[in-house]
Enzyme design. Sequence first.
Site, PDB file in Angstrom:
ATOM      1  N   ASP A 274      50.659  50.348  24.262  1.00 20.89           N
ATOM      2  CA  ASP A 274      49.345  49.974  24.792  1.00 20.89           C
ATOM      3  C   ASP A 274      49.472  48.810  25.777  1.00 20.89           C
ATOM      4  O   ASP A 274      49.523  47.646  25.386  1.00 20.89           O
ATOM      5  CB  ASP A 274      48.387  49.632  23.645  1.00 20.89           C
ATOM      6  CG  ASP A 274      46.944  49.483  24.122  1.00 20.89           C
ATOM      7  OD1 ASP A 274      46.714  49.527  25.354  1.00 20.89           O
ATOM      8  OD2 ASP A 274      46.054  49.326  23.267  1.00 20.89           O
TER       9      ASP A 274
ATOM     10  N   GLU B 220      33.355  42.572  38.154  1.00 21.85           N
ATOM     11  CA  GLU B 220      33.569  43.839  37.434  1.00 21.85           C
ATOM     12  C   GLU B 220      32.373  44.182  36.560  1.00 21.85           C
ATOM     13  O   GLU B 220      31.552  43.321  36.227  1.00 21.85           O
ATOM     14  CB  GLU B 220      34.850  43.775  36.600  1.00 21.85           C
ATOM     15  CG  GLU B 220      34.781  42.760  35.496  1.00 21.85           C
ATOM     16  CD  GLU B 220      35.546  43.172  34.249  1.00 21.85           C
ATOM     17  OE1 GLU B 220      35.457  44.337  33.819  1.00 21.85           O
ATOM     18  OE2 GLU B 220      36.225  42.300  33.690  1.00 21.85           O
TER      19      GLU B 220
ATOM     20  N   LYS C  55      43.199  37.592  27.400  1.00 19.41           N
ATOM     21  CA  LYS C  55      42.661  37.335  26.069  1.00 19.41           C
ATOM     22  C   LYS C  55      43.794  37.131  25.078  1.00 19.41           C
ATOM     23  O   LYS C  55      44.808  37.811  25.131  1.00 19.41           O
ATOM     24  CB  LYS C  55      41.784  38.507  25.621  1.00 19.41           C
ATOM     25  CG  LYS C  55      40.436  38.512  26.310  1.00 19.41           C
ATOM     26  CD  LYS C  55      39.640  39.757  25.981  1.00 19.41           C
ATOM     27  CE  LYS C  55      40.179  40.973  26.659  1.00 19.41           C
ATOM     28  NZ  LYS C  55      39.951  41.082  28.075  1.00 19.41           N
TER      29      LYS C  55
HETATM   30  N1  PSU Z   1      37.792  40.578  29.971  1.00 17.48           N
HETATM   31  C1  PSU Z   1      36.627  40.232  29.399  1.00 17.48           C
HETATM   32  N2  PSU Z   1      35.810  41.191  28.926  1.00 17.48           N
HETATM   33  C2  PSU Z   1      36.133  42.500  29.076  1.00 17.48           C
HETATM   34  C3  PSU Z   1      37.359  42.865  29.702  1.00 17.48           C
HETATM   35  C4  PSU Z   1      38.153  41.871  30.112  1.00 17.48           C
HETATM   36  O1  PSU Z   1      36.293  39.052  29.325  1.00 17.48           O
HETATM   37  O2  PSU Z   1      35.352  43.347  28.682  1.00 17.48           O
HETATM   38  C5  PSU Z   1      37.658  44.296  30.003  1.00 17.48           C
HETATM   39  C6  PSU Z   1      38.083  44.351  31.470  1.00 17.48           C
HETATM   40  O3  PSU Z   1      37.260  45.281  32.120  1.00 17.48           O
HETATM   41  C7  PSU Z   1      39.510  44.790  31.441  1.00 17.48           C
HETATM   42  C8  PSU Z   1      39.488  45.665  30.232  1.00 17.48           C
HETATM   43  O4  PSU Z   1      39.889  45.456  32.616  1.00 17.48           O
HETATM   44  O5  PSU Z   1      38.725  44.904  29.294  1.00 17.48           O
HETATM   45  C9  PSU Z   1      40.876  45.971  29.722  1.00 17.48           C
HETATM   46  O6  PSU Z   1      40.785  47.071  28.897  1.00 17.48           O
HETATM   47  P1  PSU Z   1      42.125  47.834  28.431  1.00 17.48           P
HETATM   48  O7  PSU Z   1      42.839  46.845  27.566  1.00 17.48           O
HETATM   49  O8  PSU Z   1      41.636  49.036  27.673  1.00 17.48           O
HETATM   50  O9  PSU Z   1      42.837  48.187  29.685  1.00 17.48           O
HETATM   51 MN    MN Z   2      44.901  50.122  26.370  1.00 14.67          MN
END
Ligand code: PSU
Ligand code: MN
Length: 302
Positions: free
Chosen positions: A138, A26, A159
Amino acid sequence: MQDAGIKIHPEVAAAISEGAAVVALESTIISHGLPRPQNLLAARAFEELLRAQNVVPATIAVIDGTPTVGLAEDELELIANEDIPKASVRDLPILRAKGLSGATTVAATAYLAAKAGVKVFATGGLGGVHRGASETFDESADLTTLASAPVVVVSAGVKSVLDIGATLERLESLSIPVVGYRTDIFPAFWLPTSEFSLDWRVDGPGQAAEVFRALQAQGSKSALVVANPVPVAEAWDRAEHDAVLEKAFAAADAQGVRGKEVTPFLLQFIVEASGGRSLEVNLSLARNNVSVAGDIARSLAN
Ligand code: PSU
Ligand code: MN
């Protein structure tokens, strides 16, 4: 090669058509998840790790409106060095219409990888249900998208800034299978364990490949989540982790951070507040995921 408006790098296209091993990577982790200049070094290192395993890397991003599977060096640099938007699946048509570049999240990367025919995808941690989601709603689109993106996704769990229990519940509701990679416990990104145990484990790439084949044979369109813990020797100290996360939540709260900014804000805050320690761990868990993904891709290719 153009397929459903997706540009596939010739080397990646050749590998896909031969059934050779390919791993998708990604780009939001590069643009928003890791600070400069380590992000570009990491992006290159992930690709080199795969090449050393005889696996073709396919970093995915949107370049000038076109979803692109397998980036050239200048495209990788653009993702790392320019301020480009974070793009989930719903942003793809908007970037296309406007001719803009964007960094794909887990959701958008898995969606594009599946469309391109790439079967394995490595990331750091999945998005999931945020703490307080019962009020903010969220929840990352990573979860709902993985329910219809048939790829093996290797991550170090989610995370620990998220509500891990709620995330596991949503994975269950969405019928997305989750297996621990040589573990019975769901990992928590910087930490090798969380308080949640898993129903199932696999003990090597062959077993993961076998589960994915069975998932596909069943006609499911879901992803298979392979939860791969950071090696214990490289993990973050739990007490320090807990203390820094408390500060990060307080800061996000005080600054009223919302929406797609939440994840990048927390990650960046945590890197600074930990004096770079969280970054080291983030890089090592991501490398570890990339190499396990490479092994699984080779297993599926055989
Ligand atoms: N995991 C990581 N670093 C990141 C992300 C995930 O170690 O930057 C990113 C990924 O691209 C994941 C996104 O899809 O955060 C999720 O964002 P949100 O919670 O806004 O969906
Ligand atoms: Mn979000």
